[in-house]
Design a protein around this motif. Structure first.
Motif, PDB file in Angstrom:
ATOM      1  N   UNK A  79       0.837  -1.207   0.000  1.00 53.74           N
ATOM      2  CA  UNK A  79       0.000   0.000   0.000  1.00 53.74           C
ATOM      3  C   UNK A  79       0.873   1.259   0.000  1.00 53.74           C
ATOM      4  N   UNK A  80       1.990   1.185   0.715  1.00 57.15           N
ATOM      5  CA  UNK A  80       2.867   2.349   0.752  1.00 57.15           C
ATOM      6  C   UNK A  80       3.599   2.522  -0.579  1.00 57.15           C
ATOM      7  N   UNK A  81       3.953   1.424  -1.212  1.00 55.51           N
ATOM      8  CA  UNK A  81       4.562   1.501  -2.552  1.00 55.51           C
ATOM      9  C   UNK A  81       3.605   2.197  -3.512  1.00 55.51           C
ATOM     10  N   UNK A  82       2.326   1.868  -3.413  1.00 51.92           N
ATOM     11  CA  UNK A  82       1.315   2.536  -4.256  1.00 51.92           C
ATOM     12  C   UNK A  82       1.287   4.032  -3.955  1.00 51.92           C
ATOM     13  N   UNK A  83       1.384   4.387  -2.688  1.00 51.32           N
ATOM     14  CA  UNK A  83       1.374   5.795  -2.282  1.00 51.32           C
ATOM     15  C   UNK A  83       2.590   6.530  -2.845  1.00 51.32           C
ATOM     16  N   UNK A  84       3.743   5.879  -2.793  1.00 54.20           N
ATOM     17  CA  UNK A  84       4.971   6.456  -3.356  1.00 54.20           C
ATOM     18  C   UNK A  84       4.811   6.661  -4.859  1.00 54.20           C
ATOM     19  N   UNK A  85       4.328   5.630  -5.540  1.00 52.61           N
ATOM     20  CA  UNK A  85       4.167   5.713  -7.002  1.00 52.61           C
ATOM     21  C   UNK A  85       3.168   6.790  -7.403  1.00 52.61           C
ATOM     22  N   UNK A  86       2.195   7.051  -6.537  1.00 51.21           N
ATOM     23  CA  UNK A  86       1.192   8.088  -6.785  1.00 51.21           C
ATOM     24  C   UNK A  86       1.837   9.476  -6.830  1.00 51.21           C
ATOM     25  N   UNK A  87       2.993   9.627  -6.158  1.00 50.31           N
ATOM     26  CA  UNK A  87       3.676  10.929  -6.106  1.00 50.31           C
ATOM     27  C   UNK A  87       4.483  11.221  -7.372  1.00 50.31           C
ATOM     28  N   UNK A  88       4.969  10.182  -8.030  1.00 55.45           N
ATOM     29  CA  UNK A  88       5.927  10.372  -9.121  1.00 55.45           C
ATOM     30  C   UNK A  88       5.454  11.274 -10.266  1.00 55.45           C
ATOM     31  N   UNK A  89       4.195  11.190 -10.692  1.00 55.75           N
ATOM     32  CA  UNK A  89       3.772  12.080 -11.788  1.00 55.75           C
ATOM     33  C   UNK A  89       3.865  13.565 -11.446  1.00 55.75           C
ATOM     34  N   UNK A  90       3.976  13.895 -10.171  1.00 48.80           N
ATOM     35  CA  UNK A  90       3.999  15.298  -9.735  1.00 48.80           C
ATOM     36  C   UNK A  90       5.415  15.755  -9.391  1.00 48.80           C
ATOM     37  N   UNK A  91       6.400  14.958  -9.769  1.00 43.23           N
ATOM     38  CA  UNK A  91       7.805  15.291  -9.538  1.00 43.23           C
ATOM     39  C   UNK A  91       8.439  15.699 -10.869  1.00 43.23           C
ATOM     40  N   UNK A  92       9.348  16.643 -10.826  1.00 41.92           N
ATOM     41  CA  UNK A  92      10.058  16.997 -12.050  1.00 41.92           C
ATOM     42  C   UNK A  92      10.264  18.481 -12.225  1.00 41.92           C
ATOM     43  N   UNK A  93       9.369  19.275 -11.649  1.00 39.95           N
ATOM     44  CA  UNK A  93       9.500  20.730 -11.807  1.00 39.95           C
ATOM     45  C   UNK A  93      10.338  21.355 -10.697  1.00 39.95           C
ATOM     46  N   UNK A  94      10.881  20.523  -9.795  1.00 42.77           N
ATOM     47  CA  UNK A  94      11.645  21.065  -8.677  1.00 42.77           C
ATOM     48  C   UNK A  94      13.029  21.546  -9.129  1.00 42.77           C
ATOM     49  N   UNK A  95      13.577  22.505  -8.370  1.00 42.33           N
ATOM     50  CA  UNK A  95      14.887  23.079  -8.681  1.00 42.33           C
ATOM     51  C   UNK A  95      16.007  22.132  -8.274  1.00 42.33           C
ATOM     52  N   UNK A  96      15.831  21.483  -7.126  1.00 38.93           N
ATOM     53  CA  UNK A  96      16.875  20.600  -6.619  1.00 38.93           C
ATOM     54  C   UNK A  96      16.391  19.811  -5.425  1.00 38.93           C
ATOM     55  N   UNK A  97      17.330  19.080  -4.811  1.00 37.39           N
ATOM     56  CA  UNK A  97      16.995  18.231  -3.673  1.00 37.39           C
ATOM     57  C   UNK A  97      17.875  18.565  -2.481  1.00 37.39           C
ATOM     58  N   UNK A  98      17.289  18.418  -1.289  1.00 31.91           N
ATOM     59  CA  UNK A  98      18.037  18.569  -0.049  1.00 31.91           C
ATOM     60  C   UNK A  98      18.052  17.240   0.685  1.00 31.91           C
ATOM     61  N   UNK A  99      19.192  16.947   1.311  1.00 34.49           N
ATOM     62  CA  UNK A  99      19.334  15.751   2.140  1.00 34.49           C
ATOM     63  C   UNK A  99      19.728  16.180   3.539  1.00 34.49           C
TER      64      UNK A  99
END
Length: 473
Positions: free
Chosen positions: A194-214
């Protein structure tokens, strides 16, 4: 409607026309909330207004667990209601906290109020920098329609785990150390379906970000951050390692110094240096009664001093009812009295790790706990449960060599015997092997301390991020 502070005092007003405003959108698991909360405080020290957004329940939960006196005048809390959800009890047979899935799903309702808040802020600020947990990508999808707003993904997992997952997902685009590849734990079973499905649900909305922080440091994970920066994986996005640096010194406290501290800290005051193992498995771990018994017996037979946080896993709403607390063997606390202390509620983890009496940490290896322990030079007995924890445990024991393994991922479904618990604790706290691990952990912590000081590598990385979001044009 948003409530800023959750108390009777009126919220501090942001400047009428702020140059740059940061909006934090964390995921609602406590470890994720905690990381962006600390980053909020770090950014706010640069005179940048920070707006911290979450559900009403989780803002209340976060605030109830932070009692320090750090100034928060530049952090504005916005809490939004979500529809009611049912919090099922935690299931000891599930390593992943699937009982929290309804709370996770409830965050999807934040999309509209978050968009409205950012749009409102954008009318008076030159630029809005929205820093969001990857798992909130759906919620912040409308930011790309606001001309003076930009998004940054905050990755709450280790760069080590993130690299291996990304590298696999991208089809192994370049070679890596074959010996490491042979030994690294599989990611099988680290998430529920179920959590994998939740993660995959996010992917179409990723891509317009400037960068990543860790929430990391190149001192700890430099090689893997560099891998993530390679064009094959980063798509030319910027990466910053902005490890929180507020707790990098062990404390030596006298008994008379502060009688109002948590009772476990007062107990630690009476113990010799580096003699106590701290045992805690975070906010999402649920053990079976049989495993609790084995852990309890192992701690008792080790003859080493210990603090054991035997609290129940968080439920979706920690204020919604009492979760079951672990049952210990009859007469256990009386038998270990003086040498062992059982804490059944919330415990001040950073203060415990920072105490001079603490010499080891038996941990689930969540990334918050891992970075806190590493930065304070406390060796770790690794017992991973889910998510990035198996690979964090591998990073600790095999790569950094600052810990010992209690249970590896290959044997995750097996009962860990009291004999194994006893053996690992004795080796970590009271052996020549443990002394060598302690030296390595102390040296790494010293390097981290220098990196977060003025002019240090980690400090420069944070300054680079602040400079970038404050840029002109």
């Amino acid at each position: 409607m948003a409530s800023h502070n959750g108390d009777d005092m009126p919220p501090p007003s942001p400047p009428a026309a702020a140059e740059v405003v940061v909006v934090m959108v964390p995921f609602v698991a406590h470890g994720h909330l905690n990381q962006l909360f600390h980053l909020s405080r770090l950014i706010s020290t640069n005179n940048i207004p920070v707006h911290f957004v979450s559900t009403t329940t989780h803002i209340r939960q976060l605030r109830s667990r932070h009692h320090d006196s750090s100034p928060l005048s530049a952090v504005h809390f916005h809490q939004f209601p979500t529809p009611p959800f049912t919090s099922p009890p935690a299931n000891p047979s599930n390593r992943f906290p699937s009982h929290l899935q309804p709370a996770f799903e409830s965050t999807l309702h934040l999309r509209q109020p978050v968009a409205d808040l950012i749009l409102s802020l954008s009318t008076t600020a030159r630029r809005i920098a929205v820093v969001h947990d990857f798992l909130m990508s759906y919620v912040v999808q409308d930011v790309k329609t606001i001309p003076n707003a930009e998004t940054y993904i905050f990755n709450p997992l280790s760069a080590f785990d993130s690299f291996w997952r990304t590298w696999e997902k991208q089809g192994r685009p370049f070679p890596v150390d074959p010996e490491m590849l042979k030994r690294i734990p599989s990611d099988e079973g680290t998430f529920s379906p179920e959590f994998v499905d939740f993660v995959n649900f996010q992917y179409p909305h990723v891509g317009s970000h400037v960068g990543e922080l860790f929430d990391s440091s190149r001192v700890i994970e430099g090689e893997y951050l560099e891998y993530l920066e390679r064009e094959e994986l980063s798509d030319k996005k910027k990466i910053w390692a902005v490890m929180q640096s507020s707790h990098t010194h062990k404390s030596v406290v006298t008994v008379s110094e502060n009688k109002n501290r948590h009772n476990c800290l007062q107990w630690l005051d009476l113990q010799p240096a580096n003699s106590v193992i701290y045992v805690s498995f975070g906010t999402t771990t649920t053990f079976s009664n049989e495993q609790i018994k084995e852990l309890a017996i192992g701690l008792e037979r080790s003859q080493q001093r210990f603090i054991w946080v035997a609290r129940a896993a968080d439920i979706g709403d920690v204020f919604g009812g009492d979760a079951k607390i672990a049952d210990l063997p009859v007469g256990y606390e009386e038998r270990v009295e003086g040498r062992g202390l059982v804490v059944r509620g919330w415990a001040p983890q950073v203060e415990i790790l920072a105490h001079s009496a603490t010499g080891g940490f038996m941990s689930h290896c969540g990334w918050n706990s891992t970075t806190e322990s590493i930065s304070l030079g406390v060796p770790i007995a690794t017992w991973p449960m889910h998510s990035d924890q198996p690979r964090n445990a591998f990073l600790i024991t095999y790569v950094l060599r600052i810990g010992l393994m209690v249970n590896d991922w290959e044997h995750r479904d097996e009962l860990v015997s009291s004999a194994v618990v006893e053996d690992v604790i004795r080796r970590l706290i009271n052996s020549r092997e443990g002394e060598e691990i302690q030296k390595t952990a102390t040296a790494l912590a010293d390097t981290i301390r220098r990196s977060v000081a003025e002019g240090g590598e980690c400090r420069k990385e944070t300054e680079s991020f602040i400079s970038y979001i404050s840029r002109q044009g």
